[in-house]
Design a protein around this motif. Structure first.
Motif, mmCIF file in Angstrom:
data_model
loop_
_atom_site.group_PDB
_atom_site.id
_atom_site.type_symbol
_atom_site.label_atom_id
_atom_site.label_comp_id
_atom_site.label_asym_id
_atom_site.label_seq_id
_atom_site.Cartn_x
_atom_site.Cartn_y
_atom_site.Cartn_z
ATOM 1 N N GLU A 80 0.795 -1.234 0.086
ATOM 2 C CA GLU A 80 -0.039 -0.001 0.030
ATOM 3 C C GLU A 80 0.728 1.253 -0.190
ATOM 4 O O GLU A 80 1.908 1.238 0.699
ATOM 5 C CB GLU A 80 -0.871 -0.068 1.477
ATOM 6 N N ILE A 81 0.515 2.082 -0.624
ATOM 7 C CA ILE A 81 0.825 3.576 -0.719
ATOM 8 C C ILE A 81 0.154 4.423 -0.149
ATOM 9 O O ILE A 81 -0.903 4.474 -0.334
ATOM 10 C CB ILE A 81 1.481 3.836 -2.178
ATOM 11 N N THR A 82 0.749 5.493 0.838
ATOM 12 C CA THR A 82 -0.119 6.598 1.277
ATOM 13 C C THR A 82 0.792 7.814 1.160
ATOM 14 O O THR A 82 1.951 7.678 1.380
ATOM 15 C CB THR A 82 -0.441 6.339 2.615
ATOM 16 N N GLY A 83 0.055 8.924 0.916
ATOM 17 C CA GLY A 83 0.980 10.121 1.010
ATOM 18 C C GLY A 83 0.166 11.364 0.513
ATOM 19 O O GLY A 83 -1.324 11.358 0.505
ATOM 20 N N GLU A 84 0.634 12.495 0.242
ATOM 21 C CA GLU A 84 -0.034 13.682 -0.207
ATOM 22 C C GLU A 84 1.118 14.630 -0.747
ATOM 23 O O GLU A 84 2.173 14.541 -0.886
ATOM 24 C CB GLU A 84 -0.419 14.397 1.156
ATOM 25 N N PHE A 85 0.321 15.487 -1.497
ATOM 26 C CA PHE A 85 0.987 16.364 -2.679
ATOM 27 C C PHE A 85 1.445 17.481 -1.690
ATOM 28 O O PHE A 85 0.742 18.289 -1.066
ATOM 29 C CB PHE A 85 0.102 16.892 -3.775
ATOM 30 N N ARG A 86 2.762 17.978 -2.023
ATOM 31 C CA ARG A 86 3.327 19.269 -1.723
ATOM 32 C C ARG A 86 3.657 20.049 -2.913
ATOM 33 O O ARG A 86 4.626 19.733 -3.351
ATOM 34 C CB ARG A 86 4.390 19.284 -0.509
ATOM 35 N N GLY A 87 2.860 20.913 -3.575
ATOM 36 C CA GLY A 87 3.102 21.536 -4.694
ATOM 37 C C GLY A 87 2.823 20.461 -5.665
ATOM 38 O O GLY A 87 1.851 20.002 -5.595
ATOM 39 N N ASP A 88 3.821 20.352 -6.400
ATOM 40 C CA ASP A 88 3.760 19.263 -7.647
ATOM 41 C C ASP A 88 4.419 18.057 -7.224
ATOM 42 O O ASP A 88 4.714 17.056 -8.150
ATOM 43 C CB ASP A 88 4.321 19.775 -9.102
ATOM 44 N N THR A 89 4.830 17.857 -6.134
ATOM 45 C CA THR A 89 5.509 16.581 -5.499
ATOM 46 C C THR A 89 4.762 15.794 -4.716
ATOM 47 O O THR A 89 4.127 16.142 -3.795
ATOM 48 C CB THR A 89 6.955 17.101 -4.929
ATOM 49 N N LEU A 90 4.507 14.556 -5.079
ATOM 50 C CA LEU A 90 3.828 13.640 -4.039
ATOM 51 C C LEU A 90 4.767 12.823 -3.114
ATOM 52 O O LEU A 90 5.757 12.265 -3.579
ATOM 53 C CB LEU A 90 3.017 12.619 -4.791
ATOM 54 N N PHE A 91 4.785 13.277 -1.915
ATOM 55 C CA PHE A 91 5.446 12.434 -0.794
ATOM 56 C C PHE A 91 4.940 11.463 -0.397
ATOM 57 O O PHE A 91 3.726 11.663 0.052
ATOM 58 C CB PHE A 91 5.950 13.354 0.093
ATOM 59 N N ALA A 92 5.387 10.120 -0.391
ATOM 60 C CA ALA A 92 4.493 8.990 -0.034
ATOM 61 C C ALA A 92 5.379 7.966 0.650
ATOM 62 O O ALA A 92 6.646 7.943 0.856
ATOM 63 C CB ALA A 92 3.881 8.358 -1.259
ATOM 64 N N ASP A 93 4.691 7.240 1.354
ATOM 65 C CA ASP A 93 5.356 5.892 2.102
ATOM 66 C C ASP A 93 4.742 4.628 1.575
ATOM 67 O O ASP A 93 3.451 4.699 1.367
ATOM 68 C CB ASP A 93 4.755 5.909 3.763
ATOM 69 N N TYR A 94 5.540 3.709 1.293
ATOM 70 C CA TYR A 94 5.260 2.404 0.370
ATOM 71 C C TYR A 94 5.494 1.377 1.606
ATOM 72 O O TYR A 94 6.692 1.061 1.702
ATOM 73 C CB TYR A 94 5.964 2.350 -0.609
ATOM 74 N N THR A 95 4.476 0.824 2.077
ATOM 75 C CA THR A 95 4.445 -0.207 2.805
ATOM 76 C C THR A 95 4.112 -1.601 2.103
ATOM 77 O O THR A 95 3.107 -1.502 1.653
ATOM 78 C CB THR A 95 3.484 0.007 4.161
ATOM 79 N N PHE A 96 5.323 -2.567 2.140
ATOM 80 C CA PHE A 96 5.028 -3.737 1.204
ATOM 81 C C PHE A 96 5.397 -4.843 1.853
ATOM 82 O O PHE A 96 6.528 -4.584 3.032
ATOM 83 C CB PHE A 96 5.844 -3.196 -0.005
ATOM 84 N N VAL A 97 5.121 -6.084 1.246
ATOM 85 C CA VAL A 97 5.744 -7.323 1.468
ATOM 86 C C VAL A 97 6.295 -7.734 0.306
ATOM 87 O O VAL A 97 5.831 -7.588 -0.672
ATOM 88 C CB VAL A 97 4.852 -8.353 2.061
ATOM 89 N N GLU A 98 7.424 -8.730 0.366
ATOM 90 C CA GLU A 98 7.925 -9.390 -0.568
ATOM 91 C C GLU A 98 7.059 -10.742 -0.817
ATOM 92 O O GLU A 98 6.771 -11.397 0.073
ATOM 93 C CB GLU A 98 9.486 -9.885 -0.389
ATOM 94 N N VAL A 99 6.914 -11.042 -2.078
ATOM 95 C CA VAL A 99 5.741 -12.350 -2.334
ATOM 96 C C VAL A 99 6.607 -13.512 -1.759
ATOM 97 O O VAL A 99 5.951 -14.216 -1.278
ATOM 98 C CB VAL A 99 5.852 -12.237 -3.770
ATOM 99 N N THR A 100 7.885 -13.559 -1.835
ATOM 100 C CA THR A 100 8.649 -14.878 -1.084
ATOM 101 C C THR A 100 8.732 -14.877 0.331
ATOM 102 O O THR A 100 8.803 -15.876 0.787
ATOM 103 C CB THR A 100 10.164 -14.969 -1.809
ATOM 104 N N ASN A 101 8.701 -13.875 0.761
ATOM 105 C CA ASN A 101 8.412 -13.754 2.206
ATOM 106 C C ASN A 101 7.390 -12.642 2.965
ATOM 107 O O ASN A 101 7.786 -11.469 3.088
ATOM 108 C CB ASN A 101 9.942 -13.294 2.922
ATOM 109 N N LYS A 102 6.175 -13.133 3.115
ATOM 110 C CA LYS A 102 5.194 -12.311 3.437
ATOM 111 C C LYS A 102 5.000 -12.161 4.910
ATOM 112 O O LYS A 102 3.954 -11.402 5.318
ATOM 113 C CB LYS A 102 3.785 -12.983 2.951
ATOM 114 N N THR A 103 5.981 -12.728 5.640
ATOM 115 C CA THR A 103 5.932 -12.425 6.977
ATOM 116 C C THR A 103 6.484 -11.159 7.559
ATOM 117 O O THR A 103 6.289 -10.692 8.622
ATOM 118 C CB THR A 103 6.565 -13.601 7.834
#
Length: 156
Positions: A80-103
């Motif tokens: 999942e990605i969450t964030g907000e625009f500041r001007g023309d730049t989106l600052f976001a956090d990407y929270t992810f799992v790798e398919v081979t290690n979902k833990t």
């Protein structure tokens, strides 16, 4: 004495009931702010790498969505990605799992420059302090020498 105890219990019940109503109002406001106003899908292709990105614009102006990264030299990442625009730049956090290690869950900061109908994933200096990774504020983010330029496409 009995009247005092009964009065205290009655006041406590009334107080707790009013707290419950305030919580319900807060939840209603929060869910209203989190309603999706629009959805936009993007795709970036670089050599054998593919990144699919779906961004939902929320009523409160913030963004949420999901991203799937298929990089040839790494394990597929989905999250999942969450964030907000500041001007023309989106600052976001990407929270992810790798398919081979979902833990194990990972979280990385990202910056995207919106130029015309493209999102350009920037390269910035990252720093980790007390287990939290973030983009260093004093260092500029490079949006020119990049691999991933996202083009808009129709959402499925």
């Amino acid at each position: 004495m009995k009247n005092l105890v009964i009065s205290c219990l009655l006041l406590s019940c009334i107080g707790l009931q009013s707290c419950k109503k305030n919580e319900e109002k807060k939840e209603a406001v929060q869910t209203d702010a989190e309603k999706i106003v629009s959805t936009q899908c993007y795709k970036a292709v670089y050599e054998k790498d593919t990144i699919d990105l779906k961004l939902n614009t929320l009523k409160n102006g913030k963004l949420s969505g999901n991203m799937v990264m298929k990089v040839a030299t790494a394990t597929e990442r989905t999250g999942e990605i969450t964030g907000e625009f500041r001007g023309d730049t989106l600052f976001a956090d990407y929270t992810f799992v790798e398919v081979t290690n979902k833990t194990k869950t990972f979280k990385n900061p990202m910056a995207f420059l919106k130029r015309d109908n493209q999102l350009i994933l920037g390269n910035g200096t990252m720093q980790t302090t007390m287990g939290v990774t973030y983009l260093v504020k004093d260092k500029p983010i490079d949006f020119d020498r990049v691999k991933y330029k996202f083009s808009t496409l129709e959402c499925k």
